[in-house]
Design a protein around this motif. Sequence first.
Motif, PDB file in Angstrom:
ATOM      1  N   ASP A 114       0.634  -1.084   0.172  1.00  0.00           N
ATOM      2  CA  ASP A 114       0.352   0.186   0.056  1.00  0.00           C
ATOM      3  C   ASP A 114       0.400   1.487  -0.539  1.00  0.00           C
ATOM      4  O   ASP A 114       1.282   1.694  -0.882  1.00  0.00           O
ATOM      5  N   ASP A 115       2.205   1.183   1.447  1.00  0.00           N
ATOM      6  CA  ASP A 115       2.818   2.643   1.179  1.00  0.00           C
ATOM      7  C   ASP A 115       2.891   2.659  -0.612  1.00  0.00           C
ATOM      8  O   ASP A 115       3.509   4.246  -1.240  1.00  0.00           O
ATOM      9  N   PHE A 116       4.114   1.841  -0.957  1.00  0.00           N
ATOM     10  CA  PHE A 116       4.955   1.594  -2.172  1.00  0.00           C
ATOM     11  C   PHE A 116       4.569   1.519  -3.573  1.00  0.00           C
ATOM     12  O   PHE A 116       4.660   1.665  -4.047  1.00  0.00           O
ATOM     13  N   ASN A 117       2.330   1.687  -3.453  1.00  0.00           N
ATOM     14  CA  ASN A 117       2.306   1.869  -4.662  1.00  0.00           C
ATOM     15  C   ASN A 117       2.294   0.095  -5.765  1.00  0.00           C
ATOM     16  O   ASN A 117       3.146   0.343  -6.899  1.00  0.00           O
ATOM     17  N   VAL A 118       2.560  -0.992  -4.506  1.00  0.00           N
ATOM     18  CA  VAL A 118       2.723  -2.247  -5.610  1.00  0.00           C
ATOM     19  C   VAL A 118       1.776  -3.470  -5.358  1.00  0.00           C
ATOM     20  O   VAL A 118       1.285  -3.420  -4.255  1.00  0.00           O
ATOM     21  N   LEU A 119       0.973  -3.884  -6.073  1.00  0.00           N
ATOM     22  CA  LEU A 119       0.125  -4.844  -6.021  1.00  0.00           C
ATOM     23  C   LEU A 119       0.515  -6.208  -5.317  1.00  0.00           C
ATOM     24  O   LEU A 119       1.449  -6.298  -5.409  1.00  0.00           O
ATOM     25  N   LEU A 120      -0.534  -6.483  -4.539  1.00  0.00           N
ATOM     26  CA  LEU A 120      -0.427  -8.086  -3.579  1.00  0.00           C
ATOM     27  C   LEU A 120      -1.151  -9.327  -4.013  1.00  0.00           C
ATOM     28  O   LEU A 120      -2.249  -9.034  -4.284  1.00  0.00           O
ATOM     29  N   ILE A 121      -0.391 -10.172  -5.319  1.00  0.00           N
ATOM     30  CA  ILE A 121      -0.510 -11.609  -5.619  1.00  0.00           C
ATOM     31  C   ILE A 121      -0.734 -13.113  -4.525  1.00  0.00           C
ATOM     32  O   ILE A 121       0.506 -12.960  -4.034  1.00  0.00           O
ATOM     33  N   ALA A 122      -1.589 -13.184  -3.777  1.00  0.00           N
ATOM     34  CA  ALA A 122      -2.076 -14.148  -2.711  1.00  0.00           C
ATOM     35  C   ALA A 122      -2.221 -15.420  -3.486  1.00  0.00           C
ATOM     36  O   ALA A 122      -2.327 -15.597  -4.320  1.00  0.00           O
ATOM     37  N   ASP A 123      -0.588 -16.320  -3.981  1.00  0.00           N
ATOM     38  CA  ASP A 123      -1.270 -17.633  -4.018  1.00  0.00           C
ATOM     39  C   ASP A 123      -1.803 -18.244  -2.693  1.00  0.00           C
ATOM     40  O   ASP A 123      -0.818 -18.535  -2.666  1.00  0.00           O
ATOM     41  N   GLU A 124      -2.532 -18.754  -3.227  1.00  0.00           N
ATOM     42  CA  GLU A 124      -3.038 -19.238  -2.669  1.00  0.00           C
ATOM     43  C   GLU A 124      -4.053 -21.042  -2.769  1.00  0.00           C
ATOM     44  O   GLU A 124      -4.382 -21.393  -2.710  1.00  0.00           O
ATOM     45  N   ILE A 125      -3.423 -21.025  -4.502  1.00  0.00           N
ATOM     46  CA  ILE A 125      -3.454 -22.487  -4.640  1.00  0.00           C
ATOM     47  C   ILE A 125      -3.375 -23.335  -3.856  1.00  0.00           C
ATOM     48  O   ILE A 125      -4.225 -25.055  -3.722  1.00  0.00           O
ATOM     49  N   ALA A 126      -2.168 -23.987  -3.064  1.00  0.00           N
ATOM     50  CA  ALA A 126      -2.712 -25.349  -2.249  1.00  0.00           C
ATOM     51  C   ALA A 126      -2.864 -24.443  -0.904  1.00  0.00           C
ATOM     52  O   ALA A 126      -3.911 -25.533  -0.721  1.00  0.00           O
ATOM     53  N   THR A 127      -3.247 -23.468  -0.704  1.00  0.00           N
ATOM     54  CA  THR A 127      -3.549 -22.614   1.212  1.00  0.00           C
ATOM     55  C   THR A 127      -4.956 -22.960   0.929  1.00  0.00           C
ATOM     56  O   THR A 127      -6.109 -22.941   1.960  1.00  0.00           O
ATOM     57  N   GLY A 128      -6.236 -22.479   0.096  1.00  0.00           N
ATOM     58  CA  GLY A 128      -7.098 -22.307  -0.320  1.00  0.00           C
ATOM     59  C   GLY A 128      -8.219 -23.116   0.552  1.00  0.00           C
ATOM     60  O   GLY A 128      -8.011 -24.923   0.190  1.00  0.00           O
ATOM     61  N   PHE A 129      -9.119 -23.561   0.849  1.00  0.00           N
ATOM     62  CA  PHE A 129     -10.743 -24.505   0.689  1.00  0.00           C
ATOM     63  C   PHE A 129     -10.447 -25.309   1.728  1.00  0.00           C
ATOM     64  O   PHE A 129     -10.425 -26.117   1.503  1.00  0.00           O
TER      65      PHE A 129
END
Length: 327
Positions: free
Chosen positions: A237-252
């Motif tokens: 947020d502070d540095f104007n960068v996007l965050l991609i969360a890879d929840e392919i393993a952790t999801g559900f």
Amino acid sequence: MSISDIEFDRQHIWHPYTSMLNPLPAYKVESAKGCSLTFENGAEVIDGMSSWWAVIHGYRNSRLDSVAHGQIDKMSHVMFGGITHQPAIDLARRLINLTPAELERVFIADSGSVSVEVAIKMALQFWLAQERPEKHRLLTVKGGYHGDTFKAMSVCDPVNGMHHLFNKAINSQLFADAPTLTPNDEWTDDAGQQLRLWFEQFHGELAAVILEPIVQGAGGMRFYHPEYLRLIRKLCDDFNVLLIADEIATGFGRTGKLFACEHADVTPDILCVGKALTGGYMTLAATLTTKKVAETIGQGPGGGALMHGPTFMGNPLACAVAAESLA
Ligand SMILES: *Cc1c(COP(=O)(O)O)cnc(C)c1O
């Protein structure tokens, strides 16, 4: 001279990460039910790995079986270009409802690696649309795994991943040290010091940070402190960068919460899900993002189109089973 099936398999078929010379033995499974696999010779084993963590309701779940049969009787597949269908709509509705409120635009992809590629394209196109082409690099942490396609491979662990083999073909990304504090450790502010420095130095060329929230799965089942994820969200947020969360393993539900990001109360800008999405029945994945990211891409070059569209995107059979799994 005919050879046995298992010998034919050995001589002609590649299995994951194996050599055709002296490959590891492969055991022939006849059927599967609940948490058990039954081999050709009648032996039964418990699949403690649930087919790479994907089979969350067990094999041959009666509701998933019945939805799959029902969908086959309507159509197994139809292209997604210029066409839509109920299973895709049901699946997207459920995904949007289950994930944080801000994530409300969905790309239905055909595998986890592809959903990561799509996530990265979203991030790149987001900055291109704002005439910031210099923001094209990715920051990640060592020890991660994000898939086997080329751009996904570029953010896998640089030592244990496949970088050394494909050195000349994959572009270099930024790798911060892997998180060292586990969820049971006391958080100390210097744990994030290196990250802060990297953001300060490189934010001008960073499109996004990509990481597996809370658990680095394929890289060694390493659990890390949720505060680390909160810090990364704040730095993004502070540095104007996007965050991609890879929840392919952790999801559900794999980490005890529906999604691992919930351990840190963090909402990513882009979220990848896969593996257990269909209850482990067949391949399917999805990339979700915010209205803001989607609409910004929409104002970009090339008529604002998100430049991806696999042949089996939104496959109705997989979507129907996935929607039922989520139900
Ligand atoms: C398995 C996995 C992928 C790749 O998914 P595929 O369906 O194998 O392409 C990407 N990221 C993570 C975290 C994974 O566990």
